[in-house]
Every structure is written in C-alpha cells, then in structure tokens.
Design a protein around this motif. Structure first.
Motif, PDB file in Angstrom:
ATOM      1  N   ILE A  73       0.528   1.622  -1.222  1.00 24.96           N
ATOM      2  CA  ILE A  73      -0.687   1.320  -2.558  1.00 24.96           C
ATOM      3  C   ILE A  73      -1.392   0.382  -1.960  1.00 24.96           C
ATOM      4  O   ILE A  73      -1.048  -0.742  -0.955  1.00 24.96           O
ATOM      5  N   GLY A  74      -2.520   0.537  -2.529  1.00 27.72           N
ATOM      6  CA  GLY A  74      -3.798  -0.585  -2.145  1.00 27.72           C
ATOM      7  C   GLY A  74      -4.247   0.101  -0.969  1.00 27.72           C
ATOM      8  O   GLY A  74      -5.187   0.748  -0.984  1.00 27.72           O
ATOM      9  N   THR A  75      -4.820  -0.618  -0.257  1.00 25.39           N
ATOM     10  CA  THR A  75      -5.407  -0.636   0.920  1.00 25.39           C
ATOM     11  C   THR A  75      -4.297  -0.001   2.455  1.00 25.39           C
ATOM     12  O   THR A  75      -5.089   1.227   2.558  1.00 25.39           O
ATOM     13  N   ALA A  76      -3.115  -0.120   1.822  1.00 23.25           N
ATOM     14  CA  ALA A  76      -1.998   1.325   2.525  1.00 23.25           C
ATOM     15  C   ALA A  76      -2.204   2.294   2.156  1.00 23.25           C
ATOM     16  O   ALA A  76      -2.507   3.277   2.937  1.00 23.25           O
ATOM     17  N   SER A 119       3.095  -5.463   5.081  1.00 24.03           N
ATOM     18  CA  SER A 119       4.141  -5.751   4.376  1.00 24.03           C
ATOM     19  C   SER A 119       4.833  -5.611   5.493  1.00 24.03           C
ATOM     20  O   SER A 119       6.269  -6.150   4.977  1.00 24.03           O
ATOM     21  N   ALA A 169      -3.470  -7.654   3.838  1.00 25.64           N
ATOM     22  CA  ALA A 169      -3.290  -6.089   3.721  1.00 25.64           C
ATOM     23  C   ALA A 169      -4.291  -5.669   3.479  1.00 25.64           C
ATOM     24  O   ALA A 169      -5.445  -5.051   4.550  1.00 25.64           O
ATOM     25  N   LYS A 393       2.361  -9.878 -10.670  1.00 28.89           N
ATOM     26  CA  LYS A 393       3.986  -9.525  -9.826  1.00 28.89           C
ATOM     27  C   LYS A 393       5.325 -11.020 -11.027  1.00 28.89           C
ATOM     28  O   LYS A 393       6.520 -10.151 -11.138  1.00 28.89           O
TER      29      LYS A 393
HETATM   30  O1  LIG Z   1       0.297  -2.716   2.261  1.00 25.79           O
HETATM   31  P1  LIG Z   1       1.407  -3.645   1.756  1.00 25.79           P
HETATM   32  O2  LIG Z   1       1.699  -5.156   1.488  1.00 25.79           O
HETATM   33  O3  LIG Z   1       2.385  -2.771   1.261  1.00 25.79           O
HETATM   34  O4  LIG Z   1       0.147  -3.952  -0.397  1.00 25.79           O
HETATM   35  C1  LIG Z   1       0.212  -2.837  -1.016  1.00 25.79           C
HETATM   36  C2  LIG Z   1      -1.111  -3.921  -2.034  1.00 25.79           C
HETATM   37  O5  LIG Z   1      -0.522  -4.811  -2.064  1.00 25.79           O
HETATM   38  C3  LIG Z   1      -1.149  -6.397  -2.115  1.00 25.79           C
HETATM   39  O6  LIG Z   1      -0.319  -6.930  -0.695  1.00 25.79           O
HETATM   40  C4  LIG Z   1      -1.300  -6.602  -3.686  1.00 25.79           C
HETATM   41  O7  LIG Z   1      -0.016  -7.686  -3.813  1.00 25.79           O
HETATM   42  C5  LIG Z   1      -2.154  -5.273  -1.994  1.00 25.79           C
HETATM   43  O8  LIG Z   1      -2.955  -6.862  -1.081  1.00 25.79           O
HETATM   44  C6  LIG Z   1      -2.427  -4.678  -0.692  1.00 25.79           C
HETATM   45  O9  LIG Z   1      -2.747  -3.459  -0.682  1.00 25.79           O
END
Ligand SMILES: O=P(O)(O)OC[C@H]1O[C@](O)(CO)[C@@H](O)[C@@H]1O
Length: 398
Positions: A73-76, A119, A169, A393
């Motif tokens: 999710i997100g950048t991942a 993370s 991230a 969150k």
């Molecule tokens: O790469 P992770 O730690 O799974 O987080 C996914 C996404 O969640 C966030 O940490 C927000 O909670 C974003 O910055 C990040 O892209």
C-alpha cells in the motif's frame, strides 16, 4: 503563521524567502526530509547490493510464473506500478499491483507474490504474504529487517530482501523498487541490467545536486516548480504509461509532503474527460479575469487557479515496445500544452531523459519529489510529519 484546529501550523501563503535561505530550510525540515530525498541514488546502489545477497535463485528453480502480484500500500504499492510499466506490454506474464489485504482469489501455486512494506508490518503486505504461503504460491518479501514480514518470509522459506529503515516509506521509493525489479529480472520478466542501475543512480545523484537547498530558485528546478505550484491546484498528467507512474507519484508526494490536493493521471485518459477542467472555474474562467496591469495594492486576493504539470516521456521509447505509437503520445502532449495556453492556464513541463525505462522514470520523479518537499517548506509545514495519517489510523483502529 496559522494554526489548524488540530494544532497543525503553517503559512496559508507560500513564503519564497524561506527557500532562498538554507538555514530557514533546515529549520523547517527538522526531520531531514530533503536529506532522505537526496539519498535516492544511494538507495538504488544499496538495494541492488542487498538484493544480490538475497537468495533470489530460489525463484528461478520453478521457471516462469503464470502471473506476478505485487502486494503493498502507499509507496510500497507504487513499486507494483513501476514494475508493470518497466516490464511493458511485451511482458510474457501479467504483472498485477494489488493494494488490499490478501491476494486475488485466483492466486495459486503457479504464481509469484512479491509482498512489499517499508515498515514490514502493513496489513496489506502481511496479509498477502500469509495468503501466498497458504496457497503454495512462490513468495518474495521486501521490507524492514527483523520485521513481521521477514518472519512470514522465513516461515515460508521465501527470499527476503531487507530495506534498511532510515527514511519514511515515501522517501524510500528507490530502496523498495529496486528489489522488486531484481526479483522480476530473476523470473525473466524485465531486462534491467547493471549499467541501467548505475546510470539511474547517477542521474538521481545529479538531480539531487541540482535540487540542493543551497542552489537558489532561479537555478534550482525543484524550487521553481514548487513556487510555480504554490497556491494552485496542481494537475499532473503523464504522456506515457511510464510518465503516468511518475505523475501519480507526484500526486502522492504533493499530498503527503505539501498537503496539496492534486489531480494526477494519464494524459490519454484525461484527454477524453478530465481535460475539461481547463475550462472550469479554476481554469479558463478564472484565467480570463487575470489582470496583468492591476495594482498589487488594490488587487483582490489571488484566486485559486489550476497549474498543469506535464510529464513527457521524451520520445526515447522504441515504437515496438509501447502500448501506443510514440507519435500519438507526443501529439497528445503538444495538444494539451496548446489547449492550456489558449485558456491561459500555466503549464510546467518535465521531459524524461536517459536510455533505459528506469532511468527515464528516475528523471521524471527526482525533481518533482524535491518540489513537493520545497512546497511544504515554503508553507512552513514540516514535510515529515503527517498527523492526519496517524490520526486516521487511530480513529479507524488500524
Ligand atoms: O511501506 P509500509 O510500511 O507498508 O507503509 C505503507 C504506507 O503506509 C504509510 O506508512 C502511512 O501509514 C505510508 O507512508 C506508506 O507508503
């Protein structure tokens, strides 16, 4: 300085003088977001070395998969979009980015799941890794060392590529992306070679140098992009699939770092609908009232306007390797620039450079990444802290 209702402070109007004072820049960036952004080239080199140490050969043994799912999710999650476009339309198997927990129902032993989480603990990546293991799919995990994700990978006897946890991230795009690409290379899906990685890293370093805080706005492409966007609603369109990944990435960083609302996407699609924005209240209608002779003392407060950022792929793609002939993409990009000019909507253009798809992507991501940080700093916002994400969150119990 203004206080938001939940204690977030910043300036409603961007202050250009902050950007021309490296000490003020440093003071507004206590978490070091600019430094992390400048580490992109180093991330490419370090991640390539860490991927080389992981046992990716395990993946090769069972040959080419039926499909590859990139879960995160997100950048991942963006790393899946990068892989899909770098692999291109000629990729022999489907490459499917997946952004919710678990994996699509059809995933089974013939498939590969790449679970990505900076993370190492997002429910989306963890859920996908667990599901892949249960269903007998081949798994690769990419994320923080000593994390829950690493434990799942160990249980599944799957390759794990560590991503050192130095930056948040969204400032770890390259550290997350390179392992995904190298896993896909092992599976025979992309042709990223060592020279491509070295040239991409070198380009990211060079762009970081051009965008350094001591380079003043008139020679710093990121500061001038940020100041052009200040106070506007950015519309970011990519001319090709690759440029569209960069456009969406700019949408991510403008929202998270600078807290700007953004419309971002593919120009091909926008041309059939969203381009209508150029005629609306934030586009042509407001631009027609622009009075260049107005006395600034008497002028009404500046109204909110659109600002177009066009990411152009630069015409370096071989025609037989793209969804659409290059000439079509180029004509469309020329057309939207003409349209914006006719409506009086200001437009910034970033043109891709470099030989490989990865390097071209880097050339479209680097300056906008810095611009999103400078835009935050010009508003007195700490680009690192996004309290709304934490609060969200807490409120949703996640
Ligand atoms: O790469 P992770 O730690 O799974 O987080 C996914 C996404 O969640 C966030 O940490 C927000 O909670 C974003 O910055 C990040 O892209």
């Amino acid at each position: 300085m203004m206080e938001g209702t939940a204690g977030v402070s910043g300036r409603r109007v961007a202050d250009e003088s902050i950007l021309d004072d490296p000490e003020a820049v440093a003071a507004h960036d206590p978490g070091g977001m600019l430094r992390f952004t400048a580490s992109a080239g180093a991330q490419v080199r370090e991640s390539a070395a860490l991927a080389a140490e992981a046992n990716l050969a395990l993946l090769e043994d069972e040959g080419r998969p039926r499909a590859v799912v990139i879960a995160g999710i997100g950048t991942a999650g963006r790393t899946g979009d990068v892989l899909a476009t770098v692999a291109g339309p000629r990729c022999p198997v489907p490459v499917i980015p997946h952004r919710s927990a678990g994996v699509p129902g059809w995933v089974g032993a013939a498939d590969v799941v790449i679970a990505v989480s900076a993370s190492g603990r997002s429910p989306e990546a963890l859920g996908a890794a667990e599901a892949a293991h249960r269903r007998g799919a081949r798994l690769v995990a990419v994320g923080a060392p000593d994390s829950q994700l690493q434990s799942v990978a160990e249980r599944a006897r799957a390759p794990f590529i560590p991503v050192p946890r130095r930056a948040p991230a969204r400032a770890s795009l390259w550290a997350l992306t390179v392992p995904v690409l190298l896993a896909a290379r092992t599976l025979g899906l992309v042709k990223v070679n060592e020279a491509d990685l070295a040239e991409t890293a070198a380009r990211l370093d060079a762009d970081a140098d051009r965008c350094r805080s001591t380079a003043e706005s008139f020679v710093n492409p990121a500061k001038s992009l940020a100041l052009g966007l200040a106070g506007s609603i950015p519309i970011v369109w990519g001319s090709s699939p690759l440029a569209t990944v960069a456009a969406r990435r700019f949408g991510d960083t403008l929202s998270a770092n600078a807290r700007y609302p953004v419309v971002a996407g593919a120009l091909g699609e926008a041309g059939r609908g969203r381009v209508g924005l150029l005629d609306g209240v934030f586009g042509g209608l407001v631009e027609s009232t622009r009075d260049i002779f107005a006395d600034p003392g008497e002028a009404e407060p500046d109204p909110t306007r659109l600002r177009l950022v066009l990411l152009r792929d630069g015409g370096l793609n071989a025609d037989d390797d793209t969804d659409e002939p290059l000439a079509v993409e180029e004509r469309r990009a020329d057309a939207v620039q003409t349209l914006a000019e006719r409506r009086g909507v200001r437009c910034d253009v970033v043109t891709a450079e470099g030989g490989s798809a990865l390097e071209r992507l880097a050339s479209l991501v680097a300056v906008p990444d810095f611009a999103s940080v400078y835009l935050a700093l010009a508003h007195g916002l700490d680009p690192m802290a996004v309290p709304a994400v934490t609060e969200m969150k807490e409120l949703s119990n996640q």
